[in-house]
Write a protein that holds these residues in place. Structure first.
Motif, PDB file in Angstrom:
ATOM      1  N   PRO C  78       0.690  -1.169   0.054  1.00  0.00           N
ATOM      2  CA  PRO C  78       0.147  -0.036  -0.026  1.00  0.00           C
ATOM      3  C   PRO C  78       0.985   1.210  -0.166  1.00  0.00           C
ATOM      4  CG  PRO C  78      -0.932  -1.414   1.667  1.00  0.00           C
ATOM      5  CD  PRO C  78       0.702  -2.194   1.148  1.00  0.00           C
ATOM      6  N   LEU C  79       2.132   1.141   0.655  1.00  0.00           N
ATOM      7  CA  LEU C  79       2.738   2.472   0.490  1.00  0.00           C
ATOM      8  C   LEU C  79       3.574   2.655  -0.726  1.00  0.00           C
ATOM      9  CD1 LEU C  79       4.318   1.351   4.079  1.00  0.00           C
ATOM     10  CD2 LEU C  79       3.101   3.427   3.603  1.00  0.00           C
ATOM     11  N   PRO C  82       1.400   4.474  -4.368  1.00  0.00           N
ATOM     12  CA  PRO C  82       1.196   5.877  -4.916  1.00  0.00           C
ATOM     13  C   PRO C  82       2.496   6.321  -5.408  1.00  0.00           C
ATOM     14  CG  PRO C  82       0.177   5.539  -2.675  1.00  0.00           C
ATOM     15  CD  PRO C  82       1.059   4.601  -2.911  1.00  0.00           C
ATOM     16  N   THR C 210       2.717  15.306   1.531  1.00  0.00           N
ATOM     17  CA  THR C 210       2.388  14.321   0.455  1.00  0.00           C
ATOM     18  C   THR C 210       1.969  12.886   0.980  1.00  0.00           C
ATOM     19  OG1 THR C 210       4.704  14.034   0.121  1.00  0.00           O
ATOM     20  CG2 THR C 210       3.817  15.295  -1.638  1.00  0.00           C
ATOM     21  N   VAL C 211       2.863  12.817   2.086  1.00  0.00           N
ATOM     22  CA  VAL C 211       2.558  11.393   2.984  1.00  0.00           C
ATOM     23  C   VAL C 211       0.881  11.133   3.060  1.00  0.00           C
ATOM     24  CG1 VAL C 211       2.659  12.395   5.290  1.00  0.00           C
ATOM     25  CG2 VAL C 211       3.319   9.733   4.663  1.00  0.00           C
ATOM     26  N   PHE C 212       0.150  12.251   3.166  1.00  0.00           N
ATOM     27  CA  PHE C 212      -1.309  12.137   3.676  1.00  0.00           C
ATOM     28  C   PHE C 212      -1.917  11.303   2.359  1.00  0.00           C
ATOM     29  CE2 PHE C 212      -0.572  13.315   7.594  1.00  0.00           C
ATOM     30  CZ  PHE C 212      -0.636  14.905   7.804  1.00  0.00           C
ATOM     31  N   LEU C 214      -0.922   8.858   0.907  1.00  0.00           N
ATOM     32  CA  LEU C 214      -1.068   7.477   0.791  1.00  0.00           C
ATOM     33  C   LEU C 214      -2.347   6.936   1.869  1.00  0.00           C
ATOM     34  CD1 LEU C 214       0.028   5.131   3.195  1.00  0.00           C
ATOM     35  CD2 LEU C 214       1.956   6.794   3.212  1.00  0.00           C
ATOM     36  N   LEU C 215      -2.852   7.588   2.622  1.00  0.00           N
ATOM     37  CA  LEU C 215      -3.901   7.158   3.433  1.00  0.00           C
ATOM     38  C   LEU C 215      -4.984   6.758   2.417  1.00  0.00           C
ATOM     39  CD1 LEU C 215      -3.718   9.996   6.149  1.00  0.00           C
ATOM     40  CD2 LEU C 215      -3.066   7.747   6.467  1.00  0.00           C
ATOM     41  N   TYR C 218      -3.904   3.071   1.682  1.00  0.00           N
ATOM     42  CA  TYR C 218      -3.456   2.427   2.880  1.00  0.00           C
ATOM     43  C   TYR C 218      -4.915   2.051   3.828  1.00  0.00           C
ATOM     44  CZ  TYR C 218      -1.053   1.520   7.125  1.00  0.00           C
ATOM     45  OH  TYR C 218      -0.541   0.744   8.187  1.00  0.00           O
ATOM     46  N   LEU C 219      -5.758   2.801   3.925  1.00  0.00           N
ATOM     47  CA  LEU C 219      -6.889   2.424   4.661  1.00  0.00           C
ATOM     48  C   LEU C 219      -7.788   1.417   3.971  1.00  0.00           C
ATOM     49  CD1 LEU C 219      -7.639   6.095   5.860  1.00  0.00           C
ATOM     50  CD2 LEU C 219      -6.870   4.221   7.473  1.00  0.00           C
TER      51      LEU C 219
END
Lengths: 278, 215, 278
Positions: C78-79, C82, C210-212, C214-215, C218-219
């Motif tokens: 999942p990481l 993106p 930008t890390v958000f 991936l949520l 990922y969720l």
């Protein structure tokens, strides 16, 4: 102050989510009654009264236990880093002593990590008590304390790691790096099934996540020792709280000290590290 | 080529940022737009280019209505204050990426555009290492490299040294000679006085013509 | 101009460090599995050998240490999704370069060209390493081998039942090699759609970090895994996306991919209509 308040609120929310998921997904007592030690062991990898032995479903279950804390780490991984993202020049010209700034921010992250772990554990225990009958006892309280200390330190370690790596790599790459590291450490749990081979036994002991599996502990306290079912595995000699605390703390210290050096020597060349990094 | 704005109004969250704007702009002319910070110069360019929709009124180019007959003005070159380029690309790589969209020019034109704005096409530094003035020059290069019919430049001399300012002024006049319609927004009166054939003043979203500037 | 824009963006994404890192990580998984399999089965008789197409890293039991590497792959997947195309898209919006692109082809065309480039780039990055592994296995292992890593012989009554539960089981019966290729392409397609789901959030929302971005994916993926702990194991995404999975499947899951794609398209349309204010 406003920022600290919103950080605390988000931490509370993540803690409640984590605790609720743990209670519903991982606490499964037989006959609806559980002793506190068994509950705590299930929160750290055990299935019922059986300790983790390394199959794919157990590894994925262990990963699922960390999934909510990864969400917290993604959020808290920006607590320190955000000062490098917006008006970093203005922030650091007002904080001439960067070491002091780093200490203060690290303490903030530690507070948030401890709060997250506390809330998560409390919610998990309380929800479990509502759904099942939970019988508290002294060994259970001791194991709960072990769980709180070890998981707080580990969560703090990963969060600081993401913060400091982000300064160089950007938030996404830093999170990816930390997550890959954690994923590899979780995967190494599978090697316990091969712990009769020295190389794999060493790898299992070196992985910090192994030291978070309370079901693998042996204890000098007789009541606690009795509360933890033995792992029947050839060549497997178990862990102990003092050793695990030392191992996890060493990793923590290494990350904190390296982070301090990175922050102290980082040149503020750009106003927004997020756009220019990674 | 004639670009017209007819009773253009734009409101954002209840606040009017452009109010009943009427303009008739022709090719081969430099139009200057002066106004204080926050007066609506950038918003006007966004509305005229089609980057934003208008709350009422219309913008048309030779009778074709923007956002109805086409999404954005065809053959437009634009710089806006808030735009940047890819931090990890060099200047040439950034412009090559943008030029690849319309595919009208090759590497030689890209390099010429970079040289025209006073940068070195052989420079291997990435955009993140550019100074503010270099970033401004590169933004101007991407606006003119494809020989657009309409050029909109928002504060083009921001961050430039004296030589840079002279270079940009020369560039704008060359584009006008080529027959392009050039719109320049600036709070610097000297730029407008030297460059513009016709000057408009913007104040709180209201556009009104000033006396025509001397050539 | 639209398709030219897509081609330019795909070329640009494939050259970005995110694509290269993702490709290399996936290739590392493939190569470590291949090398370990070569070492394990070197000198074995063809009658005792496992079918070369069942030694793939995407097969849960595809190799000696594959359980551990497989679990790492599932955790980081999942990481990684993106990274090749969605994060460059997010950075393009953050820097304002998207405005310069929209000024050339229009906001709506830009948004959809970006969506298409996300789909194609992710498909390429997540397919090629595994197709390489198929080629390597065909060259290195005997094509006549028929064994199964679970030790179930082809004359065992459990074998046909197991095979019938594979996705595209008819294809497997005709040709396990074609099955492996098609399943790998299906894995790539699913990865592309998951990435497109992430891209939908870039089109509509603006996050500072930008890390958000991936949520969302990922969720979503972790939610399917968490649910499977409660719902008899039929919801975890990897039961449907990976080959040789004989767990019972819920046909309703086939709607998930089209729904995710529809969400991506609708969100992109919404994002494309918005004003390019920056």
């Amino acid at each position: 102050m406003h920022r600290l308040r919103s950080d605390l609120l988000y931490t509370l929310a993540f803690g409640i989510l984590s605790g609720a998921l743990s209670a519903f997904l991982f606490v499964r007592p037989m006959y609806d009654v559980t002793y506190l030690p068994e509950l705590v062991l299930q929160l750290s990898g055990s299935r019922g009264v059986f300790a983790l032995v390394g199959g794919i479903s157990e590894i994925m279950n262990m990963y699922m236990r960390f999934a909510p804390s990864i969400l917290f780490e993604i959020y808290a991984g920006t607590v320190m880093y955000r000062s490098f993202c917006t008006a970093s020049v203005y922030v650091f010209t007002r904080n001439p002593n960067r070491a002091k700034w780093y200490r203060r921010e690290a303490c903030r992250v530690l507070l948030l990590s401890a709060l997250f772990t506390t809330v998560s554990l409390l919610v998990a225990v309380l929800l479990s008590a509502v759904r099942h009958e939970v019988i508290p006892n002294v060994p259970g309280a001791i194991l709960l304390l072990y769980h709180f200390i070890l998981y707080s330190i580990w969560t703090f370690t990963v969060t600081i790691l993401i913060n400091v790596l982000s300064i160089r790599l950007g938030s996404y790459n830093a999170t990816l790096a930390a997550a890959v590291l954690q994923a590899v450490c979780i995967a190494l749990l599978g090697l316990v099934r091969l712990s009769d081979q020295p190389v794999f036994a060493v790898l299992t002991r070196v992985s910090p996540i192994s030291h978070l599996v309370l079901g693998w502990f042996r204890s000098a306290i007789p009541a606690v020792e009795e509360a933890i079912p033995p792992v029947t595995r050839e060549g497997f000699w178990g862990f102990s709280f003092p050793t695990s605390l030392l191992v996890v703390s060493v990793y923590c210290l290494a990350v904190v000290l390296s982070g301090r050096q990175l922050v102290l020597h980082h040149d503020i060349l750009s106003g927004n590290a997020e756009l220019d990094g990674g | 080529m004639v670009l017209q704005a007819k009773h253009v109004t734009k409101s954002i969250r209840g606040r009017t940022v452009l109010s009943d704007v009427n303009l008739r702009l022709e090719s081969g002319t430099v139009y200057g737009f002066v106004g204080r910070n926050g007066s609506g110069k950038t918003m006007l360019f966004r509305a005229l280019s089609g980057l934003i929709s208008v709350s009422s009124g219309e913008v048309d180019l030779d009778g074709k209505v923007l956002r109805r007959d086409f999404d954005v003005l065809p053959n437009l070159g634009i710089t806006l204050e808030t735009t940047g380029l890819f931090p990890s690309y060099t200047g040439v790589e950034n412009l090559a990426y943008l030029a690849g969209i319309r595919n009208r020019i090759g590497m030689s034109e890209i390099r010429r555009a970079i040289q025209r704005v006073g940068l070195d096409p052989e420079d291997r530094r990435t955009y993140r290492k550019y100074s503010m003035g270099m970033k401004q020059r590169l933004a101007l290069a991407q606006a003119v490299m494809e020989r657009p019919d309409i050029i909109m430049l928002d504060e083009p001399t921001n961050g430039l040294d004296e030589d840079g300012v002279d270079m940009i002024r020369q560039l704008i006049l060359e584009e006008k000679e080529r027959g392009a319609m050039v719109l320049v927004a600036s709070h610097n009166k000297e730029d407008i006085q030297i460059l513009a054939d016709q000057v408009y003043r913007i104040s709180a979203g209201v556009v009104s013509p000033r006396e025509e500037a001397a050539l | 101009m639209f398709f030219r824009s897509v081609a330019v963006q795909i070329r640009s994404c494939l050259k970005q460090s995110g694509s290269i890192i993702t490709f290399l990580i996936l290739l590392a998984f493939v190569l470590q599995n291949f090398i370990l399999n070569v070492q394990t089965y070197q000198g074995d008789d063809v009658l005792s050998m496992v079918h070369p197409m069942k030694l793939l890293v995407l097969n849960e039991f595809g190799g000696y240490l594959n359980i551990e590497m497989f679990s790492v792959l599932l955790q980081v997947y999942p990481l990684l999704l993106p990274l090749p195309a969605v994060i460059p898209y997010a950075k393009e919006r953050q820097t304002g370069e998207s405005i310069l692109l929209a000024a050339r082809i229009g906001g709506m065309r830009y948004a959809f060209s970006r969506l298409l480039s996300v789909l194609v780039t992710t498909f390429i990055i997540f397919t090629v390493p595994f197709l390489i592994e198929i080629g390597l296995n065909c060259i290195s292992f005997p094509l006549e081998a028929q064994g199964d890593p679970l030790g179930i012989g082809i004359y065992d009554p459990k074998y046909p039942e197991m095979v019938r539960r594979y996705l595209f089981s008819g294809l497997y019966i005709r040709s396990p090699y074609l099955y492996a290729v098609v399943e790998t392409l299906f894995w790539g397609l699913c990865s592309a759609i998951f990435a497109a789901f992430s891209a939908a959030f870039v089109a509509v929302f603006r996050f500072k970090f930008t890390v958000f971005y991936l949520l969302p994916v990922y969720l979503f993926l972790n939610a399917t895994t968490l649910l499977s702990a409660k719902v008899a194991g039929t919801t975890a995404w990897y039961y449907y996306v990976l080959p040789y999975n004989e767990r019972l499947k819920n046909p309703a899951y086939l709607w998930v991919l089209p729904i995710l794609l529809l969400i991506a398209v609708l969100a992109t349309a919404r994002g494309g209509r918005r004003d390019c204010i920056g």
